[in-house]
Scaffold this active site. Structure first.
Site, PDB file in Angstrom:
ATOM      1  N   HIS A 177      -4.119   2.794   4.270  1.00  0.00           N
ATOM      2  CA  HIS A 177      -4.111   3.334   2.906  1.00  0.00           C
ATOM      3  C   HIS A 177      -5.168   2.648   2.058  1.00  0.00           C
ATOM      4  CE1 HIS A 177      -1.809  -0.016   0.910  1.00  0.00           C
ATOM      5  NE2 HIS A 177      -1.260  -0.147   2.107  1.00  0.00           N
ATOM      6  N   GLU A 220       0.482   5.252  -0.537  1.00  0.00           N
ATOM      7  CA  GLU A 220       1.350   4.394   0.262  1.00  0.00           C
ATOM      8  C   GLU A 220       2.153   3.437  -0.598  1.00  0.00           C
ATOM      9  OE1 GLU A 220       2.673   0.949   2.676  1.00  0.00           O
ATOM     10  OE2 GLU A 220       1.383   0.972   0.906  1.00  0.00           O
ATOM     11  N   ASP A 225      -1.851  -1.793   8.932  1.00  0.00           N
ATOM     12  CA  ASP A 225      -1.590  -2.325   7.597  1.00  0.00           C
ATOM     13  C   ASP A 225      -1.524  -3.841   7.702  1.00  0.00           C
ATOM     14  OD1 ASP A 225      -0.878  -2.501   4.891  1.00  0.00           O
ATOM     15  OD2 ASP A 225       0.387  -0.719   4.991  1.00  0.00           O
ATOM     16  N   HIS A 276       0.404  -8.900  -2.006  1.00  0.00           N
ATOM     17  CA  HIS A 276       0.576  -8.336  -3.350  1.00  0.00           C
ATOM     18  C   HIS A 276       0.197  -9.327  -4.452  1.00  0.00           C
ATOM     19  CE1 HIS A 276       3.165  -4.533  -2.483  1.00  0.00           C
ATOM     20  NE2 HIS A 276       2.110  -4.641  -1.702  1.00  0.00           N
TER      21      HIS A 276
END
Length: 343
Positions: free
Chosen positions: A67, A218, A239, A319
């Site tokens: 993604h 995603e 990923d 993240h």
């Protein structure tokens, strides 16, 4: 140039293209140009996913997904003092974006920069500067514009619903570390471009027809829910591998996921990924990610009858301001190359 260095170069270029979920047009355009230059057929879907057909066999096809949408934000409101309140796109704590520079994209094509602060940023003024809760209510963007009121901001053309991207701060060190926001999942998108190039150059010969799907949603859970060709029997999400204290994964290895929050991955596919890693003689780990879901999870929820797997380079501080190493990029690329060559 080696395929590994090609992957790193593409990762750097992709990380520097703003693409928060829902605003991925520039990143998808970049991919279209890449695959056009490589000579592969591609199709842009209604939801701005890019499907690439790399050819070879006629049935029992395999598809890799990555993604290009990233974490980001959207303008929620404009305050009376001329700052911007935001709402998150994707899942991350607000502490991960505090003091980060950002760019706001207006609906009429303008771009404005700013910085994300908590509402009590100065320790010389606010006793609770360090302890105030980092929440949607307590975070704001201070624009790099001479504004003093809501009306001043509106006059610039900024409005609720405008997208916000975070500066990636991409660095490749002399020691091989890659540090950047949005390595989730632009690291894997760069790996897939290098994989496609190795197929184009006949450096490997896949035994099956190969597709790649680059998705745009995603981070909000439905990127891979559609656009899977009828002849595809197996989908592998490429990923990030999450690194944590009780996991085996690290930033020097390819991480093969056996289970995440959506449940176990296909037993046969996980086994084949392990086999490919051993044949390729690369560092790999097998891991369980407790708070994780992928494009292939979305495909299963949408009802697709496929076998599914997940592999990717180990990424530290997911993240947040993420980091990996070129060795993890190499391990993942070589694993995928070998996977296409084994039965």
């Amino acid at each position: 140039m080696t395929y590994v260095q090609e992957a790193v170069n593409k990762i750097v270029e992709l990380c520097n293209i703003p693409s928060p979920t829902g605003y991925t047009y520039k990143a998808i355009k970049y991919l279209i140009d890449e695959f056009k230059n490589l000579g592969f057929k591609y199709y842009l879907t209604n939801k701005n996913n890019l499907l690439v057909d790399l050819g070879h066999g006629d049935s029992n096809a395999i598809m890799f997904t990555a993604h290009v949408d990233t974490l980001g934000a959207m303008v929620r409101s404009i305050t009376n003092k001329g700052t911007l309140k935001i709402t998150r796109i994707g899942g991350y704590p607000f502490s991960h974006i505090e003091n980060e520079n950002c760019t706001i994209f207006t609906r009429d094509g303008k771009e404005f920069t700013g910085t994300i602060y908590n509402i009590h940023p100065s320790v010389h003024v606010y006793e609770d500067s360090g302890t105030i809760k980092r929440s949607e209510e307590n975070m704001e963007i201070v624009l790099d514009q001479k504004v003093h009121s809501k009306e001043d901001v509106i006059e610039l053309g900024i409005m609720p619903g405008d997208f916000v991207s975070f500066d990636p701060r991409t660095v490749v060190t002399k020691t091989g570390f890659i540090k950047s926001r949005h390595l989730d999942d632009k690291a894997s998108a760069g790996i897939l471009i290098a994989l496609a190039k190795s197929i184009r150059d006949f450096a490997i010969e896949p035994k099956r027809r190969v597709y790649m799907l680059f998705t745009s949603y995603e981070e909000v859970g439905h990127g891979g829910a559609a656009n899977i060709p009828e002849d595809v029997t197996e989908v592998i999400a490429v990923d990030m591998g999450a690194v944590g204290s009780d996991l085996e994964s690290n930033v020097y290895s390819a991480s093969i996921c056996a289970k995440d929050s959506s449940g176990p991955y296909d037993y046969e596919i996980v086994g084949k990924l392990i086999k490919a890693a051993k044949f390729a003689e690369v560092n790999y780990t097998v891991d369980i990610y407790p708070y994780y879901s992928s494009d292939v999870s979305a495909a299963l929820r949408a009802g697709h009858d496929i076998k599914h797997g997940l592999v990717g380079p180990g990424i530290y501080a997911s993240h947040g301001y993420e980091r990996t190493h070129i060795e993890a990029i190499e391990a993942t690329l070589k694993l995928l190359q070998k996977y296409l060559e084994i039965d």
